[in-house]
Enzyme design. Sequence first.
Site, PDB file in Angstrom:
ATOM      1  N   GLY A  86       0.743  -0.525   1.193  1.00 53.90           N
ATOM      2  CA  GLY A  86       1.952  -0.714   1.175  1.00 53.90           C
ATOM      3  C   GLY A  86       2.038  -0.612   3.351  1.00 53.90           C
ATOM      4  N   ASP A 112       0.102  11.620   1.912  1.00 53.47           N
ATOM      5  CA  ASP A 112      -0.847  12.202   0.473  1.00 53.47           C
ATOM      6  C   ASP A 112      -2.638  12.172  -0.053  1.00 53.47           C
ATOM      7  OD1 ASP A 112      -0.178   9.541  -0.174  1.00 53.47           O
ATOM      8  OD2 ASP A 112       0.197   9.615  -1.835  1.00 53.47           O
ATOM      9  N   ASP A 151      -4.812   4.809   0.180  1.00 56.40           N
ATOM     10  CA  ASP A 151      -6.144   5.883  -1.030  1.00 56.40           C
ATOM     11  C   ASP A 151      -6.444   4.800  -2.268  1.00 56.40           C
ATOM     12  OD1 ASP A 151      -3.432   6.064  -2.863  1.00 56.40           O
ATOM     13  OD2 ASP A 151      -4.624   6.995  -3.943  1.00 56.40           O
ATOM     14  N   GLY A 152      -4.639   3.370  -2.247  1.00 57.66           N
ATOM     15  CA  GLY A 152      -5.401   2.281  -4.110  1.00 57.66           C
ATOM     16  C   GLY A 152      -6.231   1.186  -3.351  1.00 57.66           C
ATOM     17  N   VAL A 158      -8.860  -1.240  17.203  1.00 53.20           N
ATOM     18  CA  VAL A 158      -9.427  -1.571  16.959  1.00 53.20           C
ATOM     19  C   VAL A 158     -10.477  -2.479  17.304  1.00 53.20           C
ATOM     20  CG1 VAL A 158     -11.232  -2.689  14.433  1.00 53.20           C
ATOM     21  CG2 VAL A 158      -9.859  -0.876  14.158  1.00 53.20           C
ATOM     22  N   MET A 209      11.594   8.565   0.973  1.00 53.16           N
ATOM     23  CA  MET A 209      10.822   7.874  -0.459  1.00 53.16           C
ATOM     24  C   MET A 209       9.808   9.233  -0.828  1.00 53.16           C
ATOM     25  SD  MET A 209       9.984   4.483   1.205  1.00 53.16           S
ATOM     26  CE  MET A 209      10.823   3.393   0.523  1.00 53.16           C
ATOM     27  N   ARG A 249       6.826   8.684  -4.251  1.00 45.24           N
ATOM     28  CA  ARG A 249       7.036   8.308  -5.534  1.00 45.24           C
ATOM     29  C   ARG A 249       6.203   9.688  -5.723  1.00 45.24           C
ATOM     30  NH1 ARG A 249       6.822   2.855  -6.010  1.00 45.24           N
ATOM     31  NH2 ARG A 249       5.033   2.841  -5.005  1.00 45.24           N
ATOM     32  N   THR A 257      -0.395   5.136   5.537  1.00 43.54           N
ATOM     33  CA  THR A 257       1.014   5.868   4.879  1.00 43.54           C
ATOM     34  C   THR A 257       1.650   6.948   4.892  1.00 43.54           C
ATOM     35  OG1 THR A 257       0.847   6.788   2.511  1.00 43.54           O
ATOM     36  CG2 THR A 257      -0.658   7.430   3.137  1.00 43.54           C
ATOM     37  N   ILE A 258       3.052   6.142   4.265  1.00 44.24           N
ATOM     38  CA  ILE A 258       3.955   6.817   4.656  1.00 44.24           C
ATOM     39  C   ILE A 258       4.198   8.169   4.368  1.00 44.24           C
ATOM     40  CG2 ILE A 258       5.546   5.149   5.884  1.00 44.24           C
ATOM     41  CD1 ILE A 258       7.269   5.726   3.466  1.00 44.24           C
ATOM     42  N   ASP A 259       3.676   8.104   3.437  1.00 44.68           N
ATOM     43  CA  ASP A 259       3.377   9.706   1.649  1.00 44.68           C
ATOM     44  C   ASP A 259       2.822  11.043   2.384  1.00 44.68           C
ATOM     45  OD1 ASP A 259       5.728   8.480   0.618  1.00 44.68           O
ATOM     46  OD2 ASP A 259       3.785   7.148  -1.115  1.00 44.68           O
ATOM     47  N   ARG A 264      -0.869  -6.237  -1.679  1.00 47.74           N
ATOM     48  CA  ARG A 264      -1.166  -6.332  -3.480  1.00 47.74           C
ATOM     49  C   ARG A 264      -1.748  -7.216  -3.452  1.00 47.74           C
ATOM     50  NH1 ARG A 264       3.504  -2.016  -2.867  1.00 47.74           N
ATOM     51  NH2 ARG A 264       2.464  -0.286  -2.114  1.00 47.74           N
ATOM     52  N   ARG A 277      10.202   2.829   6.464  1.00 47.20           N
ATOM     53  CA  ARG A 277       9.331   2.475   6.394  1.00 47.20           C
ATOM     54  C   ARG A 277       8.963   1.615   7.724  1.00 47.20           C
ATOM     55  NH1 ARG A 277       5.034   2.414   3.134  1.00 47.20           N
ATOM     56  NH2 ARG A 277       5.403   2.363   0.433  1.00 47.20           N
TER      57      ARG A 277
HETATM   58  P1  ADP Z   1      -2.194   1.917  -1.116  1.00 45.74           P
HETATM   59  O1  ADP Z   1      -3.478   1.567  -0.090  1.00 45.74           O
HETATM   60  O2  ADP Z   1      -1.364   1.855  -0.736  1.00 45.74           O
HETATM   61  O3  ADP Z   1      -2.249   2.437  -1.933  1.00 45.74           O
HETATM   62  P2  ADP Z   1      -1.793   0.041  -3.383  1.00 45.74           P
HETATM   63  O4  ADP Z   1      -2.514   1.117  -4.559  1.00 45.74           O
HETATM   64  O5  ADP Z   1      -1.501  -0.920  -3.663  1.00 45.74           O
HETATM   65  O6  ADP Z   1      -1.703   0.445  -2.032  1.00 45.74           O
HETATM   66  O7  ADP Z   1      -3.691  -0.341  -3.466  1.00 45.74           O
HETATM   67  C1  ADP Z   1      -3.636  -2.254  -2.344  1.00 45.74           C
HETATM   68  C2  ADP Z   1      -4.818  -2.805  -2.894  1.00 45.74           C
HETATM   69  O8  ADP Z   1      -5.687  -2.999  -3.217  1.00 45.74           O
HETATM   70  C3  ADP Z   1      -4.598  -3.529  -4.440  1.00 45.74           C
HETATM   71  O9  ADP Z   1      -3.515  -4.164  -4.454  1.00 45.74           O
HETATM   72  C4  ADP Z   1      -5.427  -3.940  -4.690  1.00 45.74           C
HETATM   73  O10 ADP Z   1      -5.855  -5.511  -3.716  1.00 45.74           O
HETATM   74  C5  ADP Z   1      -6.572  -3.254  -4.096  1.00 45.74           C
HETATM   75  N1  ADP Z   1      -7.138  -1.720  -4.867  1.00 45.74           N
HETATM   76  C6  ADP Z   1      -6.707  -1.140  -5.573  1.00 45.74           C
HETATM   77  N2  ADP Z   1      -7.070  -0.047  -6.355  1.00 45.74           N
HETATM   78  C7  ADP Z   1      -8.465  -0.818  -6.515  1.00 45.74           C
HETATM   79  C8  ADP Z   1      -9.498  -0.386  -7.056  1.00 45.74           C
HETATM   80  N3  ADP Z   1      -9.768   0.366  -8.091  1.00 45.74           N
HETATM   81  N4  ADP Z   1     -10.624  -2.245  -7.581  1.00 45.74           N
HETATM   82  C9  ADP Z   1     -10.090  -2.697  -6.556  1.00 45.74           C
HETATM   83  N5  ADP Z   1      -9.086  -2.353  -5.447  1.00 45.74           N
HETATM   84  C10 ADP Z   1      -8.389  -2.659  -5.666  1.00 45.74           C
END
Ligand code: ADP
Length: 330
Positions: free
Chosen positions: A18, A137, A110-111, A30, A177, A179, A133-135, A79, A263
């Site tokens: 996001g 969290d 965190d994703g 950077v 926002m 979730r 992240t805006i959340d 994503r 956002r």
């Molecule tokens: P955010 O970073 O905002 O939390 P997402 O959860 O959608 O967003 O994660 C962003 C991207 O990071 C995903 O689309 C994917 O490419 C990668 N990603 C997230 N979790 C994993 C994982 N467990 N293994 C590999 N890549 C991941």
Amino acid sequence: MNRGSRKINRIGVLTSGGDSPGMNAAIRAVVRTGIFHDLEVYGIMRGYQGLIEDDIQKMESRSVANIIQRGGTILKTARCKEFYDYEGRKKGYDNLKKRGIDGLVIIGGDGSFRGAVEFSKEFDIPCIGIAGTIDKDILGTDFTIGFDTAVNTAVEAIDKVRDTMDAHDRIFIIEVMGRDAGYIALHSGIATGAENILIPERKTDMDDIVKSLLEKERRKKLVNLIVVAEGDDFGGAEEVHKILKEKLPMAEIRVCILGHIQRGGAPSCIDRLIASRMGYHAVECLLEGRHNVFVGIQNNRMHYIPLENAVKSKGKISEEWLKIVKILAS
Ligand code: ADP
């Protein structure tokens, strides 16, 4: 946390997941810190997708001119399904090796950090995260890039809704926002004088809300502001509206969903500052051999937290804050 000793010459930077206002300020920091240290800096487009597709370009100091004040991200974000699989990550690694890129800065949530953890476990590329992240969290940092701007946008919008709400003596349910996290709702709700704030971290007693609305009606306090995080336990403002309408059929209740405006927009001063500090420190981390951490701020000092510990901070809402909401809303 790992501390490597090898020399870093070329680094890559990407934004993933996001978007959040202030990501551009972090990219700028950077790139310019890297160039200051005589590194070559490469911008990777659309997060891990561009890494896999080799959509990578060399950045100069001028590439990041005039972006500190802009929302969104010049590197775009995405994503990326392929990155969940080893084969996808291997393609990404091969593209970095081909260009001699030996360190990576990942700006995301965190994703995105979980993706970086997988990547750095399998391949010899040090990764440094910057929490965007805006959340707000992510456990381990008092700030994430974009939260302050999002909250200020929400406050400005809620203030405007309050004008019309007040003119008509109405109850308004405003959805912001969040979730999984209620920080935007809690901060913007307190700052706009909301009577009730509904957040995912806490069970809401609807009967209690109805009781307080009826009691306020008896006192001729007809204006009521309810701020709801999109992930509250009823499932957002529309659902809360349905329930309240059943219990208070005579009440004038309106719903307003703020949505994606939260956002966008120019990052606040705080977001520009933390993005600049985090971007600078991310590059310093790579140079010092401090690997596979993300840069956080605690009590106004930089902290380096292992990427694998970057979990969503659920349930960390302060009881004192919730008490303040109740007392001030009377
Ligand atoms: P955010 O970073 O905002 O939390 P997402 O959860 O959608 O967003 O994660 C962003 C991207 O990071 C995903 O689309 C994917 O490419 C990668 N990603 C997230 N979790 C994993 C994982 N467990 N293994 C590999 N890549 C991941």
